[in-house]
Design an enzyme around this catalytic site. Structure first.
Site, short mmCIF file in Angstrom:
data_model
loop_
_atom_site.label_atom_id
_atom_site.label_comp_id
_atom_site.label_asym_id
_atom_site.label_seq_id
_atom_site.Cartn_x
_atom_site.Cartn_y
_atom_site.Cartn_z
N GLY A 1 0.07 11.44 13.14
CA GLY A 1 0.83 11.49 14.39
C GLY A 1 0.22 10.74 15.56
CD GLU B 1 0.37 0.99 13.48
OE1 GLU B 1 1.15 1.96 13.47
OE2 GLU B 1 -0.41 0.74 12.54
CB VAL C 1 10.98 0.48 1.29
CG1 VAL C 1 9.60 0.77 1.89
CG2 VAL C 1 11.50 1.71 0.55
CG ASP C 2 8.06 -0.59 4.95
OD1 ASP C 2 8.27 0.28 5.81
OD2 ASP C 2 7.23 -0.47 4.04
CG ASN D 1 9.24 2.35 9.87
OD1 ASN D 1 8.57 3.35 10.07
ND2 ASN D 1 8.94 1.47 8.91
CG HIS E 1 5.26 -1.66 7.53
ND1 HIS E 1 5.09 -0.67 6.58
CD2 HIS E 1 4.76 -2.80 6.98
CE1 HIS E 1 4.53 -1.19 5.50
NE2 HIS E 1 4.31 -2.48 5.72
CG ASN F 1 2.03 4.79 15.82
OD1 ASN F 1 1.99 3.87 16.65
ND2 ASN F 1 1.48 4.70 14.61
#
Ligand code: GRF
Length: 222
Positions: free
Chosen positions: A7, A166, A136-137, A99, A101, A9
């Protein structure tokens, strides 16, 4: 926000959105795992958190949909959410779910992207925030941040360097979206009033002007 673990981010976004000048408000944190350490951050910021177990993609999607509807969520942020989401749920949230990544997508999707980057010997790595698609991604790229790979890097050191950016990139990206400046056009992202960086970066950088003792000129054929 949807999380599964540490967690960090989530914490960066909670801290950014706690500033009244940030245009986004985090209203709900969902984890598929009760043990997710990140749930404590939601609690410490006084944000509602819910554990929705993941017996199947469809069950998770139905419960999440009902919760997010009740809380009038406008944007879903995935941050270390380790499940593949039901494709119907993803389509229902098309261009409203993002999202992060830890690679420069489309390079190195999937698991262990930092390990993949080191194995490929890339000189730069980084992270990507993108709109989510069922694959995915994958999905339109909104923002990326770059870090160098350094001699002696291992997966832990590279991951830590990427994580540092990030934590800056995700709040910035959410700000741009909340300000209504991010548009998906023909499956690519355009951002109103975007200031592109003018810098380029070399890795390795150019060598010092004075060659070190012992260097000889190397004949290069063209
Ligand atoms: C981050 O590296 C993120 O890019 C990836 O999973 C990791 C989650 O870390 N999707 P944290 O839970 O936010 O600390």
């Amino acid at each position: 926000m949807l999380i599964s673990g540490r967690g960090s981010n989530l914490r960066a976004l909670l801290a950014a959105c706690a500033d009244a000048a940030h245009p986004a408000e985090i209203v709900s944190v969902v984890s598929d795992r009760a043990e997710a350490a990140g749930l404590a951050f939601a609690q410490s910021f006084g944000i509602s958190s819910t554990v929705i177990p993941h017996p199947s993609r469809q069950t998770f999607a139905a419960k999440a949909e009902s919760l997010l509807g009740d809380q009038r969520v406008q944007l879903i942020c995935l941050a270390g959410f380790m499940r593949v989401l039901d494709s119907g749920f993803v389509e229902a949230w098309r261009d409203r779910m993002v999202n992060i990544h830890p690679s420069l997508l489309p390079a190195f999707p999937g698991l262990y992207p930092q390990r993949q980057a080191l194995a490929a010997g890339v000189r730069f790595a980084g992270c990507t925030v993108h709109f989510v698609r069922p694959e995915v991604d994958a999905g339109p790229i909104i923002a990326q941040a770059v870090v160098p790979t350094l001699p002696g890097d291992d997966e832990a050191s590279l991951s830590a360097r990427i994580l540092g950016v990030e934590h800056r990139l995700y709040p910035l990206t959410v700000r741009l979206i909340a300000e209504g400046r991010v548009h998906v056009i023909a499956d690519k992202v355009e951002i109103d009033g975007w200031r592109a960086p003018r810098l380029s970066a070399l890795n390795p950088r150019a060598p010092p002007r004075k060659p070190a003792i012992g260097w000889s000129r190397t004949p290069v054929g063209v």
